[in-house]
Motif scaffolding. Structure first.
Motif, PDB file in Angstrom:
ATOM      1  N   ARG A 166       0.856  -1.193   0.000  1.00  0.00           N
ATOM      2  CA  ARG A 166       0.000   0.000   0.000  1.00  0.00           C
ATOM      3  C   ARG A 166       0.887   1.236   0.000  1.00  0.00           C
ATOM      4  O   ARG A 166       1.523   1.547   1.003  1.00  0.00           O
ATOM      5  CB  ARG A 166      -0.910   0.009   1.233  1.00  0.00           C
ATOM      6  N   ARG A 210       1.085   5.350  -0.414  1.00  0.00           N
ATOM      7  CA  ARG A 210       0.301   6.568  -0.375  1.00  0.00           C
ATOM      8  C   ARG A 210       1.206   7.749  -0.715  1.00  0.00           C
ATOM      9  O   ARG A 210       2.185   8.021  -0.028  1.00  0.00           O
ATOM     10  CB  ARG A 210      -0.351   6.761   0.993  1.00  0.00           C
ATOM     11  N   ASP A 220      -1.211   7.101  -5.554  1.00  0.00           N
ATOM     12  CA  ASP A 220      -1.621   6.042  -4.636  1.00  0.00           C
ATOM     13  C   ASP A 220      -1.735   4.718  -5.381  1.00  0.00           C
ATOM     14  O   ASP A 220      -2.321   4.655  -6.476  1.00  0.00           O
ATOM     15  CB  ASP A 220      -2.968   6.370  -4.007  1.00  0.00           C
ATOM     16  N   ASP A 275      -2.273   0.299  -4.677  1.00  0.00           N
ATOM     17  CA  ASP A 275      -2.454  -0.897  -3.856  1.00  0.00           C
ATOM     18  C   ASP A 275      -2.190  -2.113  -4.725  1.00  0.00           C
ATOM     19  O   ASP A 275      -2.700  -2.217  -5.847  1.00  0.00           O
ATOM     20  CB  ASP A 275      -3.880  -0.960  -3.303  1.00  0.00           C
TER      21      ASP A 275
END
Length: 408
Positions: A387, A389, A396, A398
């Protein structure tokens, strides 16, 4: 070139077989299979990647006395190709660099003497120290190998030397590689290590002369020369308590036809404490920006195009090309390895990264990585999650992986 490299181990197998009357030839099959699902959700792209790939490496190794010959193929199948492999043109999806492929992965002849001298010629794996500068990228379905001649001498516990001349880097892009993502990148590469073991650890000096001699690959701007030092060791502090430590420094500059004029430093400091089955690691790695010429220009920071990149700076792969202002990675890992039980050996780990620039004090973002794995015999099952950020760099992201591997 492929035919010439492939003929080396095949000729050696014939010679070894012909000499079987004098000494028996040992034949060993090589099988390495992995099925993986990778899902990527990346801000700014219209679709999520959904990649289901199957990779099989198969080959054979023949040994007779100090000599051996090895030949191995590699095949990757995209079962579900809803992803951008870098070569399939599906740019609406996030990048997953596991293109469909079938190729000769390794083809080598090796001599291993009793006096610590070894020599390997042909297409081969090369993994030096922690693979920060030269590695195999074995996380990817298609492995990175080298057409090279390598000579090794000595032992890491005393004195050792390791010198390689590689004329081709066989990338992870596979047979359809083209443009900036070549199947193979030619050049006169030299990798050299010289070191000595001490009671506290192993001290080594290294030189990596990387010649990415293809105009399509960043206009020769990934060619570099890196010279540095590395020290790594492990100390027992008490029963079932160990401390591992690594520190490294290097200086990189332009090389051969690279039109950039730059000079940048690399730093690493890392410590690992192991108590029974619990492991904690803390580290700080710096891939610096240029300290000369025009600063902030692309590809004038420390670059490592031949590294096993997945091992470093987070599994989300946001920093496979170092930003112009460099990158500082402050990271910590906690891991637990269980005892072997009925269902195998379990493992758990979690890592946190905080990324900043090497100059100008920019906060790039942070990342969390988690792993759960189970190993039983030849089989490994694993689940991973990353993940990232973003603050001021990239977007971003994932990523989720599920995989099963089998090695014989």
């Amino acid at each position: 070139m492929i035919a010439r490299v492939a003929s080396l181990p095949l000729l050696a197998v014939v010679l070894l077989s012909g000499a079987a009357a004098a000494q028996e030839v040992d034949l060993r099959p090589l099988i390495d299979a992995r099925l993986r699902w990778e899902d990527v959700d990346q801000t700014g792209l219209p679709r999520d990647a959904d990649a289901v790939t199957m990779r099989i490496r198969s080959g054979i190794e023949a040994r007779r006395g100090a000599w051996s010959a090895l030949a191995e193929t590699e095949a990757t199948l995209a079962i579900t190709e809803r992803y951008n492999s870098g070569t399939n043109g599906r740019t609406g999806y996030p990048l997953v660099v596991d293109p469909q492929n079938i190729e000769l992965n390794r083809a080598q002849v090796r001599y291993q003497g009793a006096n610590g001298l070894a020599a390997t010629a042909g297409r081969q794996l090369i993994e030096l120290t922690d693979q920060r500068f030269v590695g195999s990228s074995s996380w990817r379905q298609n492995q990175q190998t080298y057409d090279a001649v390598r000579v090794q001498w000595g032992k890491p516990s005393t004195l050792f030397a390791d010198v390689t001349y590689a004329w081709s880097d066989r990338t992870v892009n596979g047979i359809d590689g083209a443009g900036a993502r070549q199947q193979a990148v030619d050049g006169d590469n030299v990798f050299a290590l010289l070191g000595a073991g001490t009671r506290l650890g192993t001290l080594s000096v290294f030189a990596y002369l990387v010649d990415q001699d293809e105009a399509a690959v960043q206009g020769y701007r990934l060619s570099s020369q890196t010279f540095g030092l590395r020290f790594a060791g492990v100390r027992s502090l008490a029963h079932a308590v160990k401390l591992g430590y690594t520190t490294s420094w290097a200086r990189q500059s332009d090389y051969r036809r690279n039109p950039n004029d730059y000079l940048a430093d690399y730093w690493l400091g890392e410590a690992t404490l192991t108590v029974n089955r619990l492991t904690t690691t803390g580290g700080y790695e710096v891939l610096g920006a240029s300290r000369k010429g025009v600063r902030g220009v692309a590809l004038t920071s420390v670059q490592t195009p031949l590294a096993s990149l997945f091992k470093f700076q987070g599994w989300a792969d946001k920093f496979t090309t170092t930003p112009p202002n460099g990158v500082r990675d402050l990271y910590a890992t906690v891991g637990f390895g269980g005892r072997a039980g009925r269902w195998g050996v379990p493992g758990l780990s979690a890592t946190y990264h905080r990324f900043r620039s090497g100059r100008l004090g920019q906060y790039y973002g942070d990342e969390e990585d988690m792993l759960a794995s189970l190993k039983r015999g030849h089989t490994t099952i694993a689940a991973r999650y990353a993940r990232y950020r973003a603050a001021t760099f990239a977007t971003d992201t994932d990523k989720l992986w599920l995989e099963i591997g089998w090695v014989f």
